[in-house]
Each structure stands twice: as structure tokens, then as C-alpha cells.
Write an enzyme that holds these catalytic residues in place. Structure first.
Site, mmCIF file in Angstrom:
data_model
loop_
_atom_site.group_PDB
_atom_site.id
_atom_site.type_symbol
_atom_site.label_atom_id
_atom_site.label_comp_id
_atom_site.label_asym_id
_atom_site.label_seq_id
_atom_site.Cartn_x
_atom_site.Cartn_y
_atom_site.Cartn_z
ATOM 1 N N ILE A 14 11.769 -0.701 26.965
ATOM 2 C CA ILE A 14 11.259 -2.242 26.945
ATOM 3 C C ILE A 14 11.645 -2.972 28.237
ATOM 4 O O ILE A 14 10.964 -3.808 28.638
ATOM 5 C CB ILE A 14 12.201 -3.012 25.851
ATOM 6 C CG1 ILE A 14 11.658 -2.214 24.359
ATOM 7 C CG2 ILE A 14 11.894 -4.406 25.785
ATOM 8 C CD1 ILE A 14 12.584 -2.614 23.011
ATOM 9 N N TYR A 140 26.361 -1.825 16.284
ATOM 10 C CA TYR A 140 25.100 -2.408 17.208
ATOM 11 C C TYR A 140 24.696 -3.715 16.374
ATOM 12 O O TYR A 140 24.477 -4.753 17.184
ATOM 13 C CB TYR A 140 24.119 -1.197 16.890
ATOM 14 C CG TYR A 140 22.933 -1.589 17.683
ATOM 15 C CD1 TYR A 140 22.554 -1.543 18.908
ATOM 16 C CD2 TYR A 140 21.601 -2.076 16.894
ATOM 17 C CE1 TYR A 140 21.275 -1.967 19.561
ATOM 18 C CE2 TYR A 140 20.441 -2.433 17.427
ATOM 19 C CZ TYR A 140 20.183 -2.313 18.661
ATOM 20 O OH TYR A 140 18.941 -2.647 19.269
HETATM 21 N N1 LIG Z 1 13.664 0.491 20.746
HETATM 22 C C1 LIG Z 1 13.893 -0.219 19.668
HETATM 23 O O1 LIG Z 1 13.292 -0.050 18.695
HETATM 24 C C2 LIG Z 1 14.605 -1.792 19.841
HETATM 25 C C3 LIG Z 1 14.719 -2.455 18.718
HETATM 26 C C4 LIG Z 1 15.182 -3.649 18.875
HETATM 27 C C5 LIG Z 1 15.973 -3.854 20.082
HETATM 28 N N2 LIG Z 1 15.977 -3.325 21.204
HETATM 29 C C6 LIG Z 1 16.831 -3.465 22.253
HETATM 30 O O2 LIG Z 1 16.106 -3.453 23.322
HETATM 31 C C7 LIG Z 1 16.719 -3.198 24.614
HETATM 32 C C8 LIG Z 1 16.108 -1.992 25.392
HETATM 33 O O3 LIG Z 1 16.012 -0.998 24.466
HETATM 34 P P1 LIG Z 1 15.102 0.240 24.651
HETATM 35 O O4 LIG Z 1 14.470 0.756 23.411
HETATM 36 O O5 LIG Z 1 14.361 0.083 25.834
HETATM 37 O O6 LIG Z 1 16.229 1.287 24.818
HETATM 38 P P2 LIG Z 1 16.341 2.581 26.140
HETATM 39 O O7 LIG Z 1 15.014 2.940 26.317
HETATM 40 O O8 LIG Z 1 17.339 3.363 25.256
HETATM 41 O O9 LIG Z 1 16.915 2.008 27.341
HETATM 42 C C9 LIG Z 1 17.955 1.307 27.351
HETATM 43 C C10 LIG Z 1 18.102 0.604 28.718
HETATM 44 O O10 LIG Z 1 19.609 0.035 28.761
HETATM 45 C C11 LIG Z 1 20.155 0.470 30.040
HETATM 46 N N3 LIG Z 1 21.541 0.676 29.535
HETATM 47 C C12 LIG Z 1 22.495 0.962 28.697
HETATM 48 N N4 LIG Z 1 23.860 0.979 29.148
HETATM 49 C C13 LIG Z 1 23.924 0.218 30.213
HETATM 50 C C14 LIG Z 1 24.985 0.014 30.938
HETATM 51 N N5 LIG Z 1 26.158 0.154 30.289
HETATM 52 N N6 LIG Z 1 24.975 -0.696 32.024
HETATM 53 C C15 LIG Z 1 23.567 -0.886 32.465
HETATM 54 N N7 LIG Z 1 22.386 -0.440 31.730
HETATM 55 C C16 LIG Z 1 22.507 0.039 30.801
HETATM 56 C C17 LIG Z 1 19.645 1.967 30.137
HETATM 57 O O11 LIG Z 1 19.939 2.264 31.392
HETATM 58 P P3 LIG Z 1 20.030 4.038 31.910
HETATM 59 O O12 LIG Z 1 18.413 4.395 31.815
HETATM 60 O O13 LIG Z 1 20.765 4.007 33.122
HETATM 61 O O14 LIG Z 1 20.737 4.454 30.672
HETATM 62 C C18 LIG Z 1 18.210 1.560 29.661
HETATM 63 O O15 LIG Z 1 17.659 1.040 31.034
HETATM 64 C C19 LIG Z 1 18.227 -2.714 24.351
HETATM 65 O O16 LIG Z 1 19.025 -3.743 24.471
HETATM 66 C C20 LIG Z 1 17.938 -2.494 22.652
HETATM 67 O O17 LIG Z 1 19.244 -2.640 21.844
HETATM 68 C C21 LIG Z 1 15.454 -1.957 21.060
#
Ligand SMILES: NC(=O)c1ccc[n+]([C@@H]2O[C@H](COP(=O)([O-])OP(=O)(O)OC[C@H]3O[C@@H](n4cnc5c(N)ncnc54)[C@H](OP(=O)(O)O)[C@@H]3O)[C@@H](O)[C@H]2O)c1
Length: 234
Positions: A14, A140
Site C-alpha cells: 500500500i 494488531y
Molecule cells: N494489506 C491489508 O489488507 C491491510 C489492511 C488494512 C490495513 N493495512 C495496513 O496498511 C499498511 C501497509 O500494509 P501492506 O499491506 O502494504 O503491508 P506490507 O506489504 O506487509 O508492507 C508493510 C510495510 O511496512 C514496513 N514496515 C514494517 N515494519 C517496519 C518498521 N519497523 N520500520 C519501518 N518500516 C516498517 C515494511 O517495510 P519492509 O519492506 O522493510 O519490511 C513495508 O514497507 C500497514 O500499516 C497495514 O497494517 C493493510
């Protein structure tokens, strides 16, 4: 528009879609990444948001290259799913430290420049499960619900300084985070979503960009669901 924009966790999922949406609109976009090769086309700064020193270093680098951050999208987040009785202290605190305290760290640092500029836009990425709850995701969901109280407090505290704080609550989105779910889990989720499908990351990005645009100048303290109707009424 050519604003200084920072998207945490903008290297994939995202966050990357959000970074692209701002860059396509002509903004100067910085992203944080933790490991590996970051995508091209952005100012990529290495930063683990659980480390205050790395956060400070990242901001210094961004301010040197792009100027103070005018739009912050606090997107970085993790899951460590487990049923309560099997959830370790570390499973709980590490998720809170990233999703909530990490967000506090980057928001606080961004506000230094925003207060000086007397304007700013902050968008926090929460989740539908912060409001609905989710079995196996107490850590979470708690971290994501907390972002609402955090944003709304800051909306009150800093509204007079022309800084807006809004929350986007996505439903299930096609990214690495949801790829770990089994086909059966996926089908069960989709069955509960009125629109009958997962979101694409770009659909979340469009709402984030709107909240940072002039068209959203009178919106603060809002929680905007982008969840295909999954969380309706919550
Ligand atoms: N996917 C869904 O269905 C969904 C739904 C609702 C909300 N969200 C929220 O949307 C956001 C993005 O999710 P996503 O689905 O794109 O997840 P993702 O593909 O797992 O990506 C997570 C991102 O967060 C970064 N990250 C995690 N821990 C970190 C830390 N300690 N310091 C710096 N960066 C960190 C990761 O960096 P690295 O690449 O270095 O690991 C990655 O860029 C999150 O907050 C998630 O909770 C997602």
C-alpha cells in the site's frame, strides 16, 4: 504541487502505491525502507521506525534533500497474529511498538517542521479490524484502534496550527500482508465484503491523496473506511 511528502514503508504494498500516487501528481516523495533494494523514483531512506535514532537520521536526510515534510503518510505496519492464550509479550509489544509507537515517533518529528510552516497534512493508515476486531489479531487491532484516538487528539491539539490529522481504515488489500492467508480464509473474508473482492493498493492510495489535497482542507479527525463496505456502521 511539489510538496515534500514522506511515506513510511513506501517500498512495497500500500505504501508504494501511495508514494506513486503523490509522485505522479508532481510531489517530491521520500519513502522509508528497512532492507533490500528500494524501488526507483523516490528519495529512499533506510529507517526502522522502532528506532528513534534512525527516525531522526531519516528526517535529517529528507529535510536536506526535499525540505521539511509537508505531508506525512504513516503507513508502515506489521502483524503478528496469534490467539490470546498463545500470544507472547513480544508478539504484543512489538506490534504496538511498530504500529502505534512508531507512528508516534514519525508524527512527532514531522510536526516540528509543520508547526514552523503553520501547515501540514498527516494521514495514518489504520485498518477495518481496529474498529471491528478480529480473532487472532488482538495486538494488531488494538494498535490500529489506538491510531484513531491518537489522530483525533492531535486534530484537536494542532487544528489551530492548520495541521490536519486523518485516518484511513482499509479493508483487505492485495499485498504481501494478506498473501499469507489460506484460500479458505480468503474466501471467507470475501464472502463478508459487500463489494465481493479485495481492494487494490491504488484504491487506498487515491483516498490518501485526496486527504492531503486542497479539496480536503476542512477535513480533520476523520476516519475514512476504504473497505468495500466490510466495516459499515462501525
Ligand atoms: N494489506 C491489508 O489488507 C491491510 C489492511 C488494512 C490495513 N493495512 C495496513 O496498511 C499498511 C501497509 O500494509 P501492506 O499491506 O502494504 O503491508 P506490507 O506489504 O506487509 O508492507 C508493510 C510495510 O511496512 C514496513 N514496515 C514494517 N515494519 C517496519 C518498521 N519497523 N520500520 C519501518 N518500516 C516498517 C515494511 O517495510 P519492509 O519492506 O522493510 O519490511 C513495508 O514497507 C500497514 O500499516 C497495514 O497494517 C493493510
Amino acid at each position: 504541487m511539489s510538496r515534500s511528502v514522506l511515506v513510511t514503508g513506501g517500498n512495497r504494498g500500500i505504501g508504494l502505491a501511495i508514494a506513486r500516487a503523490f509522485a505522479d501528481a508532481g510531489d517530491k516523495v521520500a519513502i522509508t525502507y528497512r532492507s533490500g533494494e528500494p524501488p526507483a523514483g523516490f528519495l529512499a531512506v533506510k529507517c526502522d521506525i522502532t528506532d528513534p535514532e534512525q527516525v531522526e537520521q531519516a528526517y535529517k536526510e529528507i529535510e536536506d534533500r526535499h525540505g521539511p515534510v509537508e505531508v506525512l503518510v504513516a503507513n508502515a505496519g506489521v502483524t503478528k497474529d496469534q490467539l490470546l492464550m498463545r500470544m507472547s509479550e513480544d508478539d504484543f509489544t512489538s506490534v504496538i511498538d511498530t504500529n502505534l509507537t512508531g507512528t508516534f515517533r514519525v508524527v512527532k518529528r514531522a510536526n516540528r517542521g509543520m508547526l514552523r510552516a503553520k501547515k501540514g497534512r498527516v494521514v495514518l493508515i489504520s485498518s477495518v479490524v481496529g474498529l471491528l476486531g478480529s480473532a487472532g489479531q488482538a495486538n494488531y487491532a488494538a494498535s490500529k484502534a489506538a491510531l484513531v484516538g491518537f489522530a483525533r487528539s492531535l486534530a484537536r491539539e494542532l487544528g489551530s496550527r492548520n495541521i490536519t490529522f486523518n485516518v484511513v481504515a482499509p479493508g483487505f488489500v492485495d499485498t504481501d500482508m494478506t498473501k499469507v492467508l489460506s484460500d479458505e480464509q480468503r474466501q471467507n473474508i470475501v464472502a463478508q465484503v459487500p463489494l465481493g473482492r479485495y481492494a487494490q493498493p491504488e484504491e487506498i492510495a487515491a483516498t490518501v491523496r485526496f486527504l492531503a489535497s486542497d479539496d480536503a482542507s476542512y477535513i480533520t479527525g476523520a476516519v475514512i473506511p476504504v473497505d468495500g463496505g466490510l466495516g459499515m456502521g462501525h
